[in-house]
Write a protein that holds these residues in place. Structure first.
Motif, PDB file in Angstrom:
ATOM      1  N   LEU A 164       0.839  -1.190   0.000  1.00 28.38           N
ATOM      2  CA  LEU A 164       0.000   0.000   0.000  1.00 28.38           C
ATOM      3  C   LEU A 164       0.880   1.247   0.000  1.00 28.38           C
ATOM      4  O   LEU A 164       2.008   1.230   0.495  1.00 28.38           O
ATOM      5  N   THR A 165       0.380   2.312  -0.589  1.00 28.73           N
ATOM      6  CA  THR A 165       1.124   3.569  -0.676  1.00 28.73           C
ATOM      7  C   THR A 165       0.612   4.546   0.381  1.00 28.73           C
ATOM      8  O   THR A 165      -0.602   4.704   0.553  1.00 28.73           O
ATOM      9  N   ILE A 166       1.527   5.180   1.091  1.00 27.88           N
ATOM     10  CA  ILE A 166       1.144   6.160   2.117  1.00 27.88           C
ATOM     11  C   ILE A 166       1.760   7.517   1.786  1.00 27.88           C
ATOM     12  O   ILE A 166       2.781   7.588   1.086  1.00 27.88           O
ATOM     13  N   PRO A 167       1.192   8.608   2.249  1.00 25.03           N
ATOM     14  CA  PRO A 167       1.703   9.951   1.932  1.00 25.03           C
ATOM     15  C   PRO A 167       3.099  10.181   2.520  1.00 25.03           C
ATOM     16  O   PRO A 167       3.401   9.721   3.612  1.00 25.03           O
ATOM     17  N   THR A 168       3.917  10.872   1.772  1.00 24.48           N
ATOM     18  CA  THR A 168       5.239  11.246   2.271  1.00 24.48           C
ATOM     19  C   THR A 168       5.368  12.757   2.443  1.00 24.48           C
ATOM     20  O   THR A 168       6.360  13.241   3.005  1.00 24.48           O
ATOM     21  N   SER A 169       4.378  13.492   1.973  1.00 25.47           N
ATOM     22  CA  SER A 169       4.372  14.952   2.111  1.00 25.47           C
ATOM     23  C   SER A 169       3.185  15.379   2.973  1.00 25.47           C
ATOM     24  O   SER A 169       2.238  14.612   3.185  1.00 25.47           O
ATOM     25  N   ILE A 170       3.242  16.597   3.468  1.00 25.17           N
ATOM     26  CA  ILE A 170       2.197  17.118   4.341  1.00 25.17           C
ATOM     27  C   ILE A 170       1.078  17.732   3.506  1.00 25.17           C
ATOM     28  O   ILE A 170       1.353  18.455   2.528  1.00 25.17           O
ATOM     29  N   PRO A 171      -0.191  17.467   3.849  1.00 22.99           N
ATOM     30  CA  PRO A 171      -1.320  18.065   3.116  1.00 22.99           C
ATOM     31  C   PRO A 171      -1.233  19.591   3.101  1.00 22.99           C
ATOM     32  O   PRO A 171      -0.650  20.218   4.002  1.00 22.99           O
ATOM     33  N   GLU A 172      -1.837  20.204   2.093  1.00 24.09           N
ATOM     34  CA  GLU A 172      -1.734  21.650   1.901  1.00 24.09           C
ATOM     35  C   GLU A 172      -2.263  22.443   3.097  1.00 24.09           C
ATOM     36  O   GLU A 172      -1.652  23.430   3.519  1.00 24.09           O
ATOM     37  N   ALA A 173      -3.400  22.013   3.639  1.00 22.71           N
ATOM     38  CA  ALA A 173      -3.986  22.736   4.773  1.00 22.71           C
ATOM     39  C   ALA A 173      -3.046  22.729   5.982  1.00 22.71           C
ATOM     40  O   ALA A 173      -2.871  23.753   6.665  1.00 22.71           O
ATOM     41  N   ASP A 174      -2.426  21.567   6.243  1.00 16.81           N
ATOM     42  CA  ASP A 174      -1.483  21.470   7.363  1.00 16.81           C
ATOM     43  C   ASP A 174      -0.230  22.299   7.101  1.00 16.81           C
ATOM     44  O   ASP A 174       0.331  22.913   8.022  1.00 16.81           O
ATOM     45  N   GLN A 175       0.220  22.321   5.845  1.00 21.08           N
ATOM     46  CA  GLN A 175       1.405  23.097   5.505  1.00 21.08           C
ATOM     47  C   GLN A 175       1.148  24.596   5.686  1.00 21.08           C
ATOM     48  O   GLN A 175       2.024  25.343   6.135  1.00 21.08           O
ATOM     49  N   ASN A 176      -0.070  25.020   5.370  1.00 20.48           N
ATOM     50  CA  ASN A 176      -0.430  26.436   5.572  1.00 20.48           C
ATOM     51  C   ASN A 176      -0.396  26.785   7.066  1.00 20.48           C
ATOM     52  O   ASN A 176       0.027  27.881   7.445  1.00 20.48           O
ATOM     53  N   HIS A 177      -0.830  25.850   7.890  1.00 25.93           N
ATOM     54  CA  HIS A 177      -0.793  26.072   9.337  1.00 25.93           C
ATOM     55  C   HIS A 177       0.652  26.200   9.819  1.00 25.93           C
ATOM     56  O   HIS A 177       0.980  27.057  10.644  1.00 25.93           O
ATOM     57  N   ILE A 178       1.506  25.350   9.301  1.00 29.91           N
ATOM     58  CA  ILE A 178       2.924  25.406   9.677  1.00 29.91           C
ATOM     59  C   ILE A 178       3.528  26.755   9.271  1.00 29.91           C
ATOM     60  O   ILE A 178       4.306  27.357  10.022  1.00 29.91           O
ATOM     61  N   ASN A 179       3.166  27.216   8.077  1.00 24.31           N
ATOM     62  CA  ASN A 179       3.688  28.499   7.600  1.00 24.31           C
ATOM     63  C   ASN A 179       3.238  29.651   8.507  1.00 24.31           C
ATOM     64  O   ASN A 179       3.992  30.599   8.744  1.00 24.31           O
ATOM     65  N   GLU A 180       2.014  29.580   9.000  1.00 26.61           N
ATOM     66  CA  GLU A 180       1.518  30.614   9.909  1.00 26.61           C
ATOM     67  C   GLU A 180       2.231  30.541  11.263  1.00 26.61           C
ATOM     68  O   GLU A 180       2.540  31.564  11.865  1.00 26.61           O
ATOM     69  N   MET A 181       2.497  29.328  11.721  1.00 27.28           N
ATOM     70  CA  MET A 181       3.205  29.167  12.988  1.00 27.28           C
ATOM     71  C   MET A 181       4.623  29.713  12.913  1.00 27.28           C
ATOM     72  O   MET A 181       5.178  30.177  13.910  1.00 27.28           O
ATOM     73  N   ALA A 182       5.198  29.653  11.744  1.00 27.17           N
ATOM     74  CA  ALA A 182       6.575  30.142  11.572  1.00 27.17           C
ATOM     75  C   ALA A 182       6.676  31.643  11.846  1.00 27.17           C
ATOM     76  O   ALA A 182       7.764  32.157  12.127  1.00 27.17           O
ATOM     77  N   LYS A 183       5.551  32.347  11.795  1.00 26.80           N
ATOM     78  CA  LYS A 183       5.543  33.786  12.049  1.00 26.80           C
ATOM     79  C   LYS A 183       5.544  34.104  13.543  1.00 26.80           C
ATOM     80  O   LYS A 183       5.795  35.252  13.924  1.00 26.80           O
ATOM     81  N   LEU A 184       5.236  33.099  14.370  1.00 26.63           N
ATOM     82  CA  LEU A 184       5.209  33.301  15.816  1.00 26.63           C
ATOM     83  C   LEU A 184       6.617  33.176  16.388  1.00 26.63           C
ATOM     84  O   LEU A 184       7.508  32.603  15.753  1.00 26.63           O
ATOM     85  N   SER A 185       6.779  33.688  17.596  1.00 22.62           N
ATOM     86  CA  SER A 185       8.093  33.588  18.239  1.00 22.62           C
ATOM     87  C   SER A 185       7.935  33.658  19.753  1.00 22.62           C
ATOM     88  O   SER A 185       6.881  34.047  20.275  1.00 22.62           O
ATOM     89  N   GLY A 186       8.992  33.258  20.455  1.00 20.02           N
ATOM     90  CA  GLY A 186       9.018  33.357  21.913  1.00 20.02           C
ATOM     91  C   GLY A 186       7.932  32.554  22.601  1.00 20.02           C
ATOM     92  O   GLY A 186       7.553  31.463  22.160  1.00 20.02           O
ATOM     93  N   ALA A 187       7.416  33.114  23.685  1.00 17.73           N
ATOM     94  CA  ALA A 187       6.412  32.427  24.495  1.00 17.73           C
ATOM     95  C   ALA A 187       5.134  32.163  23.714  1.00 17.73           C
ATOM     96  O   ALA A 187       4.441  31.163  23.954  1.00 17.73           O
TER      97      ALA A 187
END
Length: 245
Positions: A164-187
């Motif tokens: 069976l084949t499984i995903p090796t990349s992150i879905p677009e919606a999750d990747q967008n969330h990661i990109n938004e988190m990258a803007k945060l910093s500190g506490a």
């Protein structure tokens, strides 16, 4: 002179002059009526003052009682509303479409969900190791990268075994969330990351518990073994998230 004799003498004197007797009796009756009237007025005044005092107390206490009742009702409504909101939020977090897995079917479904969750944990962990300001958050993130990288490798082996084949990349919606988190910093980043870890591991617990009833023995073994790791991660995440608040 004895009082009795004096009284008899006065009575005898009055009887000799009828008009004096009449005057005496009339004055006596008027005095009695006057005393009675004053007594009635006094009694009514006391009762009126007492009733007025009761009424004033009632007027003062009634609004206070009403305010208390309204406050209690508002608190109860707020509590019910809050409880309902928390219940809905908790339900939303933990509800995962695991119907097929619970029937002992849907191996592809489980493998894909597990792969997406694992890839997400590794990617977020890598980000947190560099962006987190809290030492404990950094160590937790390092553990996520290490543990989930190993789990992802084992999952890939299981998928290959089942062809069976499984995903090796992150879905677009999750990747967008990661990109938004990258803007945060500190506490702010630390808190968001740990809150997210709690929610993600709740979903993972539901998914892997369901997989322990799979009709495939290899899936059941993999799910049971990984479940113990996820439970440990969840406990660490909840404790650390609580300490950050």
């Amino acid at each position: 002179m004895p009082k009795r004799l004096k009284l008899r003498r006065n009575l005898k004197y009055l009887l000799q002059f009828p008009f004096l007797t009449t005057l005496f009796v009339r004055n006596l009756v008027q005095s009695i009526l006057t005393i009675r009237k004053h007594f009635q007025v006094l009694t009514v005044g006391i009762l009126t003052n007492h009733l007025n005092a009761k009424i004033m107390k009632t007027r003062i206490l009634l609004p206070a009682v009403l305010c208390c009742l309204l406050s209690l009702n508002a608190c109860r409504n707020t509590e019910n509303s809050t409880s309902s909101t928390l219940a809905d939020s908790s339900l939303e977090q933990t509800m995962t479409d695991t119907t097929a897995v619970n029937r002992g079917e849907g191996m592809q479904f489980f493998l894909e969900k597990a792969a997406n969750a694992g890839n997400m944990e590794v990617e977020l962990g890598k980000m947190a190791t560099s962006k987190a300001s809290n030492v404990r958050v950094k160590k937790f993130a390092e553990k996520m990268v290490k543990d989930h990288t190993k789990t992802n490798d084992n999952l890939k082996k299981l998928a290959d075994k089942k062809k069976l084949t499984i995903p090796t990349s992150i879905p677009e919606a999750d990747q967008n969330h990661i990109n938004e988190m990258a803007k945060l910093s500190g506490a702010q980043f630390d808190k968001h990351y740990m809150d997210m870890m709690v929610k993600d591991h709740i979903k993972a617990l539901d998914l892997f518990k369901s997989a322990t009833t799979s009709g495939d023995i290899d899936v059941r073994r993999f799910a049971a073994k990984t479940l113990r790791m996820i439970e440990g991660h969840y406990k660490l995440a909840t404790d650390l998230s609580f300490d950050l608040k």
